[in-house]
Design a protein around this motif. Structure first.
Motif, short mmCIF file in Angstrom:
data_model
loop_
_atom_site.label_atom_id
_atom_site.label_comp_id
_atom_site.label_asym_id
_atom_site.label_seq_id
_atom_site.Cartn_x
_atom_site.Cartn_y
_atom_site.Cartn_z
N ASP A 166 1.24 9.53 3.22
CA ASP A 166 1.73 10.48 2.21
C ASP A 166 3.04 9.96 1.64
O ASP A 166 4.09 10.00 2.29
N GLN A 167 3.00 9.46 0.40
CA GLN A 167 4.16 8.83 -0.21
C GLN A 167 5.32 9.80 -0.42
O GLN A 167 6.47 9.37 -0.53
N SER A 168 5.04 11.09 -0.46
CA SER A 168 6.11 12.05 -0.64
C SER A 168 6.89 12.28 0.65
O SER A 168 7.97 12.88 0.64
N ILE A 169 6.36 11.79 1.77
CA ILE A 169 7.02 11.93 3.07
C ILE A 169 7.66 10.62 3.51
O ILE A 169 8.82 10.57 3.91
N ILE A 170 6.87 9.52 3.42
CA ILE A 170 7.35 8.19 3.80
C ILE A 170 6.93 7.21 2.71
O ILE A 170 5.78 7.19 2.30
N SER A 171 7.83 6.37 2.28
CA SER A 171 7.52 5.41 1.23
C SER A 171 7.78 3.99 1.74
O SER A 171 8.90 3.70 2.17
N CYS A 172 6.83 3.07 1.70
CA CYS A 172 5.46 3.27 1.25
C CYS A 172 4.53 2.53 2.24
O CYS A 172 4.62 1.33 2.44
N ILE A 173 3.63 3.28 2.85
CA ILE A 173 2.67 2.76 3.81
C ILE A 173 1.27 2.90 3.21
O ILE A 173 0.92 3.97 2.70
N GLY A 174 0.48 1.84 3.29
CA GLY A 174 -0.89 1.87 2.81
C GLY A 174 -1.86 1.71 3.96
O GLY A 174 -1.51 1.84 5.14
N ASN A 175 -3.09 1.42 3.64
CA ASN A 175 -4.16 1.35 4.65
C ASN A 175 -3.89 0.33 5.75
O ASN A 175 -4.08 0.63 6.93
N ALA A 176 -3.47 -0.86 5.37
CA ALA A 176 -3.32 -1.93 6.36
C ALA A 176 -2.27 -1.58 7.41
O ALA A 176 -2.53 -1.63 8.62
N TYR A 177 -1.09 -1.19 6.95
CA TYR A 177 -0.02 -0.97 7.91
C TYR A 177 -0.11 0.40 8.60
O TYR A 177 0.44 0.57 9.69
N ALA A 178 -0.83 1.34 8.01
CA ALA A 178 -1.09 2.59 8.72
C ALA A 178 -1.89 2.30 9.99
O ALA A 178 -1.59 2.82 11.07
#
Length: 284
Positions: A166-178
């Motif tokens: 959720d970019q509004s909470i943490i910026s910026c994590i996508g699929n790979a690093y999640a």
């Protein structure tokens, strides 16, 4: 999408390349990606401008230009940037070319999906750029504290992987690093935030910062061209049926809110029941 380690790499290497470069000419190959937030023509407004600085803001790259203008690129799913000699042939995915001088080099925006967006706006005029001003704190900023993280996750009812992205909470994590963060923390991607205890929340917070720092170092170490997405170092992402680097069980894939998530069923056990227990199938 480019994630934080990718954007850090782009920011670091584009700064010295672009500072002082003047945009001598423009080729628009895919107008669909352009968003003009100033009066007049996009190409005319850019021609003659000089790059002053480059910075990242969440998933956005902001190029400060002379004349009080900003070029903002949101690569989204498939956008990439390339710095190449003018004489080199542009790929079919090239959506925009900025010819720069001195040096006869070009900054190219490549996008196979044509989903990314390129905005030209007045300096600091980001209010009309979707989600720009709604970004959560940068992971390495002073605002991203354990207390902030604890407050956010305790009030969240979503699955933890959805929370991380959720970019509004943490910026910026996508699929790979999640996937990599959850693997480091030993938490199953389908776990709900309310199922985590204080120790797990803190472990997850540490994993966010540790994994992103590791990713930054690995991407930098690879020294690939700007347009190459470096993912050879990941431990579970897209490793379905490969051996877990920690315990040797098979990496599995599951759907989480429409996205593929990769995890180790032994290192990341699910807290709630499900029809299929992957732990029983770890070596099959």
């Amino acid at each position: 999408m480019p994630e934080l380690p990718d954007l850090v790499y782009l920011e670091k290497h584009l700064k010295p390349l672009l500072r002082g470069q003047q945009i001598a000419g423009i080729e628009v190959h895919e107008p669909i990606v352009l968003r003009m937030l100033l009066p007049g023509d996009f190409a005319q407004a850019l021609t003659g401008a000089t790059f002053v600085d480059v910075r990242r803001h969440g998933p956005f790259l902001v190029f400060n230009l002379s004349g009080q203008k900003d070029l903002v690129i949101h690569p989204m799913l498939a956008g990439r940037l390339q710095w190449a000699a003018e004489t080199s042939k542009a790929s079919a995915s090239c959506a925009l070319t900025l010819h720069c001088t001195p040096g006869r080099q070009s900054l190219r925006y490549l996008d196979d999906k044509k989903m990314g967006k390129i905005y030209l706006t007045a300096a600091g005029g980001y209010d009309k750029i979707p989600r720009f001003n709604q970004q959560g704190p940068d992971i390495f900023s002073a605002e991203f504290t354990l207390d902030y993280f604890q407050q956010q996750i305790k009030r969240n009812r979503k699955q933890v992987r959805v929370f991380l992205m959720d970019q509004s909470i943490i910026s910026c994590i996508g699929n790979a690093y999640a996937d990599e963060i959850l693997f480091r923390a030993g938490i199953h991607p389908k776990t709900f935030c309310y199922q985590l205890d204080e120790a797990e929340n803190e472990r997850l917070y540490r994993a966010v910062r540790d994994v992103m720092q590791w990713g930054i170092e690995e991407v930098e170490k690879a020294q690939q061209p700007l347009e190459v997405k470096v993912r050879e170092h990941v431990r579970v992402r897209n490793r379905k049926d490969q051996a877990c680097p920690t315990c040797g069980a098979k990496i599995r894939r599951a759907g989480v809110l429409g996205y593929d998530a990769f995890f180790c069923p032994v290192c990341q056990p699910l807290k709630r029941g499900q029809f299929l227990d992957w732990r029983e199938l770890k070596n099959k």
